[in-house]
Every structure is written in structure tokens, then in C-alpha cells.
Scaffold this motif. Structure first.
Motif, PDB file in Angstrom:
ATOM      1  N   ALA A 117       0.833  -1.202   0.000  1.00 20.03           N
ATOM      2  CA  ALA A 117       0.000   0.000   0.000  1.00 20.03           C
ATOM      3  C   ALA A 117       0.868   1.251   0.000  1.00 20.03           C
ATOM      4  O   ALA A 117       1.997   1.244   0.491  1.00 20.03           O
ATOM      5  CB  ALA A 117      -0.935   0.007   1.210  1.00 20.03           C
ATOM      6  N   THR A 173     -12.169  -1.463  -4.867  1.00 24.00           N
ATOM      7  CA  THR A 173     -11.022  -0.570  -4.654  1.00 24.00           C
ATOM      8  C   THR A 173     -11.354   0.576  -3.707  1.00 24.00           C
ATOM      9  O   THR A 173     -10.615   0.844  -2.748  1.00 24.00           O
ATOM     10  CB  THR A 173     -10.539  -0.004  -5.996  1.00 24.00           C
ATOM     11  N   GLU A 174     -12.451   1.269  -3.957  1.00 20.45           N
ATOM     12  CA  GLU A 174     -12.795   2.435  -3.144  1.00 20.45           C
ATOM     13  C   GLU A 174     -13.128   2.034  -1.711  1.00 20.45           C
ATOM     14  O   GLU A 174     -12.662   2.665  -0.748  1.00 20.45           O
ATOM     15  CB  GLU A 174     -13.978   3.176  -3.770  1.00 20.45           C
ATOM     16  N   SER A 177      -9.986   1.005   0.135  1.00 25.28           N
ATOM     17  CA  SER A 177      -9.159   2.169   0.480  1.00 25.28           C
ATOM     18  C   SER A 177      -9.725   2.900   1.690  1.00 25.28           C
ATOM     19  O   SER A 177      -8.973   3.323   2.585  1.00 25.28           O
ATOM     20  CB  SER A 177      -9.065   3.116  -0.717  1.00 25.28           C
ATOM     21  N   GLU A 181      -7.847   3.376   5.224  1.00 23.87           N
ATOM     22  CA  GLU A 181      -7.629   4.724   5.754  1.00 23.87           C
ATOM     23  C   GLU A 181      -8.185   4.858   7.169  1.00 23.87           C
ATOM     24  O   GLU A 181      -7.540   5.441   8.050  1.00 23.87           O
ATOM     25  CB  GLU A 181      -8.286   5.741   4.818  1.00 23.87           C
ATOM     26  N   GLU A 197      -4.444   9.807   2.727  1.00 18.87           N
ATOM     27  CA  GLU A 197      -4.854   8.888   1.664  1.00 18.87           C
ATOM     28  C   GLU A 197      -4.128   7.569   1.840  1.00 18.87           C
ATOM     29  O   GLU A 197      -2.954   7.536   2.250  1.00 18.87           O
ATOM     30  CB  GLU A 197      -4.530   9.478   0.286  1.00 18.87           C
ATOM     31  N   ARG A 199      -3.961   3.749  -0.334  1.00 19.34           N
ATOM     32  CA  ARG A 199      -4.418   2.931  -1.457  1.00 19.34           C
ATOM     33  C   ARG A 199      -3.489   1.735  -1.654  1.00 19.34           C
ATOM     34  O   ARG A 199      -2.295   1.813  -1.366  1.00 19.34           O
ATOM     35  CB  ARG A 199      -4.478   3.745  -2.754  1.00 19.34           C
ATOM     36  N   SER A 201      -1.176  -0.487  -3.664  1.00 18.08           N
ATOM     37  CA  SER A 201      -0.303  -0.264  -4.814  1.00 18.08           C
ATOM     38  C   SER A 201       0.099  -1.558  -5.509  1.00 18.08           C
ATOM     39  O   SER A 201       0.543  -1.536  -6.662  1.00 18.08           O
ATOM     40  CB  SER A 201       0.965   0.484  -4.366  1.00 18.08           C
TER      41      SER A 201
END
Length: 285
Positions: A117, A173-174, A177, A181, A197, A199, A201
Motif C-alpha cells: 500500500a 477498490t474504493e 481504500s 484509511e 490517503e 491505497r 499499490s
């Protein structure tokens, strides 16, 4: 633990001006043999004025402590004079970018996967960052790795083995994330750190099962495509029979209908081009 206290110390330019005046006066006194007064001014310059001068750059802060007590934090950029006996610790307020290393963990259903990430974070409470943890940079690295491992254990890689899963690591994905977070903010709040942020990777099956999982995905795709082809072929055959009957082009008994359905399904569902065969006889000879 003390919460952050913002202070605005006096300008350092005034203190520096007094330093210049006292330095000039000390030189004059030394030249006129007034050594005691000259030494007093020199001590004032070196002990009280110069050590109290502090420069705070933009997006930086100075955390001040006096004999073990937290005095406050200077966040405004500029040139200041503070208590010369305070210890000054610089803490950056800029955003940090953490590119996490690839971790080998198991997803929710036990498949070994590789995951990494990218995390963007910054310090929001300098007092916590300075005093609540030993080393806030190391704290971020360790807690981020723990959060990514917990994320991987909370969701399946995809829907192949858990078809009821609403969120998967590959497809959501959203949502993934946002989950990461939130997890990081809860873990890093102790150090006064805010995650801006987070995400994924890198996401992949581990090498030992990657080939098998790829074959499984290909097989699933082929089955789904075949299912769609069969459904379409059945609809086309049904439409053909209905049109022939409606327009009364030819009268077909049940045996001829079965033969026609078989031939049409072979043509429509086959994965190769069809070679036409001309039948010069009848269905029964």
C-alpha cells in the motif's frame, strides 16, 4: 499526555537588535577598560539572547520543553525569540509518502497473496508525535504494516471462493481504500498523525498459486461465455421455430423439429466454423 498547545513567541528581530546593541556596547566598554560591565553584557548576549533565537521554516514546527515540562509548539513560520533555556525540537508538518513493502499474507479465505500500500500522512498534533511514542517514523512504518495485514485478512481476493462477498480486494477498490484509511487513522491517532490517503499499490496471488488461480479464472471466464452462448442459441432456435410456424413456410413434425433444433444448436454453440452439408435425400433415408 499533554495536548498540543500553540504559542506565538515575540519577534526575533527585536532580540537580535538588542544583541547588536549590547555587542557594540561591550566592545566599547572593553576598549575603555570597563571589564566588569563588558563581561556582563557578553554573558547576556551569549546566555540569554543568542540561545533564544529560533527560525521556524514554512510547514515546520518547534516543540519547546523547559526542564522536562512541555511549554508549547511554534507552528507559525518566522524568526522568533523564546526562553533560552528551552529545548527546541523540530517536527515537520509536511505530508509524508510511505511506499510500503510487499507483504505475503493470507486473504479472508486463506489464499496466500502479495499486497502493498501507498500511504500519505502528516502530523496534526506535535505534542503527541514528540512525547506519546518513541519514534513516530518507525511507529508509522510498523502500524502501517499491521493495518495492511489486517486488511488482507478481512476480505477475499475475489469472488472465486466466496461468491457472497460484497467487497473484495480486487473489485472493491474504493471501499477497501476507505477501510484501510480508517484503520490507519485509528492506529496512528496515538502519535498525533492523520492519514490523508491510503491505497493498495500492489495486489497479486503468491507465485506458488498464481498459475493455478490464473487457470481457474480462465476456466470461469470460458464457462460464463459458454453459458451466455447457450442462452442466446436457445433463444434464436425458439425464435426460428416460431417464425417458421407463424409464416407457415414449412410444416415440421416433432422429429424434424428435434433434428432442426440439434443442427441449429451445433451451428450456434460450436467454437469452430461450420461446413455446410447438402442433404440430397430425406430425413428418413
Amino acid at each position: 499526555m499533554d495536548s498540543e498547545k500553540i504559542i506565538n513567541p515575540p519577534s526575533g528581530y527585536v532580540a537580535f537588535f538588542f544583541f547588536l546593541l549590547s555587542a557594540i556596547a561591550a566592545i566599547v566598554l572593553f576598549s575603555t577598560d570597563n571589564l566588569i560591565l563588558a563581561l556582563i553584557l557578553t554573558v547576556i548576549d551569549l546566555v540569554f539572547i543568542l540561545p533564544g533565537l529560533a527560525i521556524v521554516n514554512p510547514n515546520e514546527s518547534k516543540v519547546l520543553t523547559l526542564f522536562g515540562d512541555y511549554v508549547g509548539t511554534v507552528k507559525q513560520g518566522g524568526f522568533f525569540w523564546v526562553n533560552p533555556f528551552t529545548a527546541k525540537r523540530k517536527i515537520s508538518l509536511r505530508a509524508f509518502n510511505l511506499n510500503g513493502q510487499q507483504l505475503k499474507v493470507n486473504d479472508k479465505v486463506g489464499n496466500p497473496i502479495e499486497i502493498a500500500a501507498v500511504i500519505v500522512w502528516q502530523i496534526k498534533d506535535t505534542a503527541k508525535a514528540a512525547f506519546a511514542v518513541e519514534n513516530y517514523l518507525q511507529y508509522v512504518n510498523i502500524q502501517s504494516e499491521a493495518a495492511v495485514r489486517h486488511l488482507a485478512n478481512s476480505f477475499p481476493y475475489d469472488n472465486n471462493e466466496d461468491e457472497t462477498a460484497d467487497i473484495t480486494l480486487r473489485g472493491g477498490t474504493e471501499q477497501v481504500s476507505l477501510f484501510l484509511e480508517k484503520e490507519l487513522n485509528e492506529r496512528l491517532d496515538r502519535a498525533g498523525i492523520e492519514v490523508l490517503e491510503a491505497r493498495i499499490s500492489h495486489l497479486a496471488y503468491s507465485p506458488e498459486i498464481a498459475h493455478t488461480m490464473l487457470q481457474r479464472q480462465q476456466a470461469s471466464a470460458i464457462i460464463s461465455a459458454r453459458r451466455l452462448i447457450v442462452e442466446g442459441a436457445v433463444g434464436m432456435v425458439e425464435m426460428a421455430l416460431a417464425k417458421l410456424s407463424e409464416k407457415k413456410i414449412v410444416e415440421l413434425d416433432e422429429e424434424r423439429k428435434a433434428a432442426m433444433v440439434s443442427n441449429l444448436l451445433v451451428v450456434l454453440c460450436g467454437d469452430r466454423s461450420v461446413n455446410p452439408v447438402v442433404n440430397t435425400g430425406t430425413l428418413y433415408h
